[in-house]
Enzyme design. Structure first.
Site, PDB file in Angstrom:
ATOM      1  CE  LYS A 125      -6.897  -1.219  -0.257  1.00 13.63           C
ATOM      2  NZ  LYS A 125      -6.994  -2.684  -0.202  1.00 13.63           N
ATOM      3  NE  ARG A 142      -3.081 -22.407  11.499  1.00 12.83           N
ATOM      4  CZ  ARG A 142      -2.129 -23.325  11.284  1.00 12.83           C
ATOM      5  NH1 ARG A 142      -2.393 -24.399  10.554  1.00 12.83           N
ATOM      6  NH2 ARG A 142      -0.926 -23.173  11.799  1.00 12.83           N
ATOM      7  CG  ASP A 172      -2.086  -0.807   1.205  1.00 13.90           C
ATOM      8  OD1 ASP A 172      -2.288  -1.487   0.182  1.00 13.90           O
ATOM      9  OD2 ASP A 172      -2.859  -0.805   2.184  1.00 13.90           O
TER      10      ASP A 172
END
Lengths: 196, 299
Positions: free
Chosen positions: B86, B170, B29
Site C-alpha cells: 500500500k 450495491r 493482509d
C-alpha cells in the site's frame, strides 16, 4: 461439442466467452461430477497454487488427472500450463500438478509483474499472422522430452524458451489468448485436439 | 531482460490482465513472513504486505504510511504468490519506491493517511499496476481514468462490520445497471452527475460492467461475508484484519477461500463456517465518528 472449463479460480469466464465465440457449448467444472460427457477441458489462467489446492480440497484433483491421462483433450493457459506439466522446477511447498505433458516448467519464469509483457508470437500451425501473446507472471518450458511438439517460443537473453507446446491431446500456452479476443488458439484446440 | 520479440511491458492489457488472474480468489493482509506463509498455504491468490492491519491502525492512531521495504522484501522472498503493498493516496514517491521493489500490485489506499487531499497518483506513469478503492461508480471511473487497473469497493476497513462493503457493492452495481438502461443521449448528463469521463461512462453503459476487475474489501470477517460479496457481484475479496485478528487464522483463511470459490453453494459455505473459533471482535461502523471513517478518504 461440449467443453468444460475448470472454474475454481482465475479467468475462466474469458475462456468460456472465447469458446462460445467459437460456437461450442461450455460447462463450468467445479465438481468431479461436472467432468462427464466432455469433448475437452480448459484449465484457465489464475494462481496455480490456489487452483491445485482447491482441486485437492474439493476432490477434483485425481478425477481431472485421470481424465487427462485417459485422453480427454485439454488446453491450459499460464497457470493451466503449469498444471498440465508433469513437473515443476520450483514448486511451492506441496504443490502438485495434474500432468499431461512430459515437460518441466519454471513458474514466474520471466519475473514479477513488472516483467509481464505482450508481444507478437509466431505460432506454428496457426495461420493468419502472429498471435498477440499476453504474458502475466508467466511460466516457460524449462525441459521437455521426446514427443512434445514446440509450437511457439520466446527468446530471452539469447536463450530460446518454448511458450506453446503440445503432446498428443494436451495443449499448453504460457500466454493468455483469452484476454485478446483472438480465438485462433482456441479454434486450433477444438479442431486439432477435440474433433480429431 | 532482453527479448528478441518486440515486447511491451506495463500496457493496460498486461496490468488489467494481472487482476483477471486473481478473480475468484482471496487477497489477505499480512504483517510478517509467518502470516504470508499461512495465507499462501490456505490458498490465497495474493498477499498485501503491510506493517499494521487496519484494525491496529485504527486502534493505535497516528499517521500511517507505506511499509518498510525490508519487510516487503522478506515477504516477497517467502511466498511465490503475488505480493501487493500500500501507498498513501497521492504519495507518488512511495509508489516509485514500491516500483523499485517490484511488488506485483500497488494499492493506493485510504487505509493509510492521505498524502494529498486533492489529487490521486497519476497511475499511467507506472509499469506496476494499481488497485484503488471506490464507494460508488463515479469514484471508480475517476480512479480508472487516472490509470487504476483494478478497483475494490472500500467498505470500512478494520471494523469486521460488512455493512459498508455491502452498501458500496450495491451502489456500484446499481449505478452500472442504471447506466445500461439509459438512452445514448442521456449519457452526457450521467457523466456529469457521476463526475466521470464521458468515454468511460459510455463504455460501462454498453458493456454493463467496469472495464477492470472489481474486488470488494473493508469489514469482511467470515466465510459468509465473503460469499455474500461474491453473490453481490464482486470478482474476488480482500480480507484485511478479519483473518489474523481472529482465533484460528489458518483455519479461517482456508474457510474464506473455500466460501469464495463456492459462493453460490450454501452447503459448502455452511461447512466452511463450522468451528472457526473466535472471529475478530469488530466495531460497528455506526459507532465510528464520521471523520474517523476511512471510506471517506478519496476524492
Amino acid at each position: 461439442m461440449k467443453i468444460g472449463v475448470l472454474g475454481l479460480q482465475g479467468d475462466f469466464r474469458e475462456h468460456i466467452e472465447t469458446l462460445n465465440n467459437c460456437g461450442v457449448d461450455t460447462v463450468l467444472v467445479k465438481r468431479a461430477s461436472d467432468l462427464v460427457n466432455l469433448n475437452g477441458l480448459v484449465i484457465p489462467g489464475g494462481e496455480s497454487t490456489t487452483i491445485s489446492k482447491l482441486a485437492k480440497t474439493f476432490e477434483l484433483f485425481d478425477p481431472v488427472s485421470k481424465a487427462i491421462a485417459n485422453g480427454l483433450p485439454t488446453y491450459g493457459s499460464c497457470a493451466g500450463m503449469i498444471l498440465v506439466a508433469d513437473s515443476i522446477l520450483d514448486p511451492a511447498s506441496g504443490q502438485e500438478t495434474f500432468g499431461g505433458i512430459d515437460m518441466q516448467v519454471r513458474r514466474n519464469a520471466f519475473g514479477r509483474q513488472s516483467e509481464s509483457f505482450e508481444a507478437d508470437i509466431d505460432f506454428k500451425a496457426i495461420s493468419g499472422g502472429p498471435i498477440r501473446g499476453v504474458f502475466i507472471r508467466a511460466p516457460w518450458v524449462e525441459r521437455y522430452e521426446e514427443g512434445v511438439e514446440i509450437l511457439a517460443s520466446v527468446e530471452v537473453s539469447g536463450q530460446i524458451h518454448p511458450v506453446a507446446v503440445r503432446q498428443a491431446k494436451v495443449l499448453a500456452t504460457a500466454f493468455h489468448p483469452e484476454l485478446t479476443g483472438d480465438k485462433r488458439v482456441h479454434q486450433y484446440f477444438l479442431e486439432n485436439l477435440c474433433r480429431k | 531482460m532482453s527479448k528478441s520479440n518486440e515486447t511491451q511491458v506495463g500496457s493496460a492489457r498486461v496490468k488489467r490482465g494481472m487482476a483477471e488472474m486473481l478473480k475468484g480468489g482471496v487477497i489477505m493482509d499480512v504483517v510478517n513472513v509467518e502470516q504470508a506463509k499461512i495465507a499462501e498455504d490456505a490458498g490465497a491468490v495474493a498477499v498485501m504486505a503491510l506493517e499494521r492491519v487496519p484494525a491496529d491502525i485504527r486502534a493505535q492512531g497516528g499517521v500511517s504510511r507505506m511499509s518498510d521495504p525490508d519487510m516487503i522484501e522478506k515477504i516477497q522472498a517467502a511466498v511465490s504468490i503475488p505480493v501487493m503493498a500500500k501507498v498513501r493516496i497521492g504519495h507518488f514517491v512511495e509508489a516509485q519506491i514500491l516500483q523499485t521493489l517490484n511488488v506485483d500490485y500497488i494499492d493506493e489506499s485510504e487505509v493509510l493517511t492521505p498524502a494529498d487531499y486533492e489529487h490521486h497518483i497519476d497511475k499511467w506513469n507506472f509499469t506496476i499496476p494499481f488497485v484503488c478503492g471506490a464507494t460508488n461508480l463515479g469514484e471508480a471511473l475517476r480512479r480508472i481514468s487516472e490509470g487504476a487497473a483494478m478497483i475494490r469497493s472500500k467498505g470500512e476497513a478494520g471494523t469486521g462490520d460488512v455493512s459498508n462493503a455491502t452498501t458500496h457493492m450495491r451502489k456500484i452495481g446499481g449505478e452500472i445497471r442504471r447506466l445500461s438502461s439509459l438512452r445514448e443521449e442521456e449519457l452526457y448528463v450521467a457523466a456529469k452527475e457521476l463526475q466521470a469521463p464521458y468515454a468511460l461512462v459510455k463504455e460501462v453503459a454498453e458493456t454493463g460492467k467496469l472495464p477492470v476487475v472489481l474486488f470488494t474489501a473493508g469489514g469482511i470477517a467470515t466465510p459468509a461475508d465473503a460469499a455474500m460479496m461474491m453473490q453481490l457481484g464482486a470478482d474476488g475479496v480482500f480480507i484485511g484484519s478479519g483473518i489474523f485478528k481472529s482465533g484460528d487464522a489458518a483455519k479461517r483463511a482456508a474457510a474464506c477461500v473455500k466460501a469464495t470459490t463456492f459462493y453460490s453453494d450454501s452447503k459448502v459455505v455452511a461447512e466452511a463456517s463450522r468451528g472457526l473459533g473466535e472471529a475478530m471482535v469488530g466495531i460497528n461502523v455506526a459507532d465510528i465518528p464520521v471523520p474517523h471513517r476511512l471510506a471517506e478518504r478519496g476524492w
